[in-house]
Design a protein around this motif. Sequence first.
Motif, mmCIF file in Angstrom:
data_model
loop_
_atom_site.group_PDB
_atom_site.id
_atom_site.type_symbol
_atom_site.label_atom_id
_atom_site.label_comp_id
_atom_site.label_asym_id
_atom_site.label_seq_id
_atom_site.Cartn_x
_atom_site.Cartn_y
_atom_site.Cartn_z
ATOM 1 N N GLU A 1 4.844 -4.775 12.815
ATOM 2 C CA GLU A 1 5.152 -3.605 11.975
ATOM 3 C C GLU A 1 6.647 -3.281 12.043
ATOM 4 O O GLU A 1 7.284 -3.016 11.021
ATOM 5 C CB GLU A 1 4.326 -2.389 12.419
ATOM 6 N N ARG A 2 7.171 -3.318 13.251
ATOM 7 C CA ARG A 2 8.610 -3.035 13.423
ATOM 8 C C ARG A 2 9.456 -4.034 12.631
ATOM 9 O O ARG A 2 10.393 -3.650 11.931
ATOM 10 C CB ARG A 2 8.972 -3.121 14.913
ATOM 11 N N ASN B 1 -1.134 0.867 20.459
ATOM 12 C CA ASN B 1 -1.042 1.404 19.109
ATOM 13 C C ASN B 1 -2.227 2.323 18.832
ATOM 14 O O ASN B 1 -3.322 2.055 19.317
ATOM 15 C CB ASN B 1 -1.074 0.220 18.124
ATOM 16 N N SER C 1 -4.622 2.349 16.841
ATOM 17 C CA SER C 1 -5.311 1.469 15.897
ATOM 18 C C SER C 1 -6.423 0.822 16.721
ATOM 19 O O SER C 1 -6.442 0.978 17.955
ATOM 20 C CB SER C 1 -4.360 0.400 15.347
ATOM 21 N N GLU D 1 0.870 -6.414 17.268
ATOM 22 C CA GLU D 1 0.696 -5.642 16.033
ATOM 23 C C GLU D 1 1.919 -4.754 15.778
ATOM 24 O O GLU D 1 2.449 -4.693 14.669
ATOM 25 C CB GLU D 1 -0.563 -4.785 16.186
ATOM 26 N N LEU D 2 2.400 -4.090 16.832
ATOM 27 C CA LEU D 2 3.526 -3.166 16.660
ATOM 28 C C LEU D 2 4.852 -3.898 16.440
ATOM 29 O O LEU D 2 5.707 -3.418 15.689
ATOM 30 C CB LEU D 2 3.623 -2.223 17.859
ATOM 31 N N THR E 1 4.472 3.384 14.313
ATOM 32 C CA THR E 1 5.618 2.864 13.560
ATOM 33 C C THR E 1 6.302 3.974 12.766
ATOM 34 O O THR E 1 7.533 3.991 12.653
ATOM 35 C CB THR E 1 5.160 1.680 12.684
ATOM 36 N N ALA F 1 8.589 -5.726 10.037
ATOM 37 C CA ALA F 1 8.393 -5.593 8.590
ATOM 38 C C ALA F 1 9.256 -4.488 7.988
ATOM 39 O O ALA F 1 9.621 -4.546 6.817
ATOM 40 C CB ALA F 1 6.917 -5.325 8.297
ATOM 41 N N PRO G 1 0.678 4.811 9.713
ATOM 42 C CA PRO G 1 0.564 4.235 11.056
ATOM 43 C C PRO G 1 1.489 4.970 12.044
ATOM 44 O O PRO G 1 2.708 4.840 11.977
ATOM 45 C CB PRO G 1 0.997 2.783 10.866
ATOM 46 N N ARG H 1 -1.730 -3.661 3.435
ATOM 47 C CA ARG H 1 -1.197 -3.011 4.625
ATOM 48 C C ARG H 1 0.346 -2.950 4.584
ATOM 49 O O ARG H 1 0.945 -1.960 4.973
ATOM 50 C CB ARG H 1 -1.665 -3.784 5.862
ATOM 51 N N ALA H 2 0.947 -4.014 4.045
ATOM 52 C CA ALA H 2 2.408 -4.057 3.968
ATOM 53 C C ALA H 2 2.943 -2.962 3.032
ATOM 54 O O ALA H 2 3.955 -2.321 3.323
ATOM 55 C CB ALA H 2 2.862 -5.427 3.489
ATOM 56 N N LEU I 1 2.765 0.339 4.797
ATOM 57 C CA LEU I 1 3.881 0.465 5.750
ATOM 58 C C LEU I 1 5.152 0.903 5.033
ATOM 59 O O LEU I 1 5.869 1.794 5.488
ATOM 60 C CB LEU I 1 4.158 -0.901 6.378
#
Length: 327
Positions: A317-318, A186, A188, A313-314, A135, A320, A132, A98-99, A102
């Motif tokens: 993501e932000r 999200n 998702s 979750e968001l 993001t 990351a 996603p 997943r990373a 992103l």
Amino acid sequence: QKPPIKVAVSGAAGQICYSLLFRIANGDLLGADQPVILSLLDLPQAQQALKGVVMEIEDCAFPLLTGLTISDDAMTAFADVKYAILVGSRPRSKGMERADLLMANAAIFTTQGQALNAVANRDVKVLVVGNPANTNAYIAMKSAPDLPAENFSSMIRLDHNRSLSQLSQRLSVPSHAIEQMVVWGNHSPTMFPDIRFCTSNGVPIPSSPELSQWNEETFIPIVAQRGSAVIEARGHSSAASAANAAIDQMRDWISGTDGRWVSMGIASDGSYGIPEGLMFGVPVRCSAGSYHRIENLEISPFALEKIALSLHELVAERDAIAHLLPA
Ligand code: NAX
């Protein structure tokens, strides 16, 4: 005749666009009296397929379509665009974390945000569909510091429409009879479709233990898993319904909702405990080309718990991708 309006669409050779482009050219986005120019963006390796899509669009002889260009360069495709629908994104390939997904998308949406910043109409409205989505929209917005942040939105309308459809079936009323649906968060499975404020034919829906049980055990899981259910049944992800949702969200944003509530992914103003700037699905009304948040809704403990899932979750993501963005 009105002067034509230029609409850019990325991911134009993909399956969502195989429905979306034809509907825009038909006038479903901007109206039956508004000529449109389509500016299509896709990767170099997709240009051949895109030429085939262009042939089919030409073969429809749409009366409103006054121009059609293709490009693999965002700076070219986004020049002077008034509306941009960003559908193209990097799908998850086998073994991809997943990373990594992103990061791959962060690169795409940084480039596209910068291109919009440089060459788009200063009032451009940007709707991000590619996942996603929240993001990606956040990244595009942050990469376009000269454009107003409120001109960026992420698509949550498919989840909103899925929610309307499920509730209307449960209540045996047409979906248009239901108002004040909200989808928080999200795009998702963590999203929260919230029926607490819904009315049916203008009347609040009576609460009952049966409705609560249906909400928690059937409705919320069905909406959250709807995308996977479509993939399982069809062998491909949602395409025509996603295109329809993109049209609905962008059209309502441009033309207004006549007082009705819709859900949009927008940059948070800090209300409802959502960190400022985070691209989050919330209820809005639209008028005169702007959205207006529905404010001060009561958030029950159950709702708070649900909203927190998307929020965490968001935020993750932000955080990351934070190092990739300008300070
Ligand atoms: P496809 O794989 O059919 O098409 C994607 C297209 O994007 C391809 O033609 C590809 O070449 C192009 N593309 C990839 N990178 C690009 C780039 N950097 N610049 C321009 N074009 C690029 O996917 P499709 O089914 O059309 O779905 C597109 C996106 O929508 C996916 O990310 C998908 O996950 C997302 N969705 C989002 C939804 C939402 O509610 N926000 C719902 C539907 C859909 O799942």
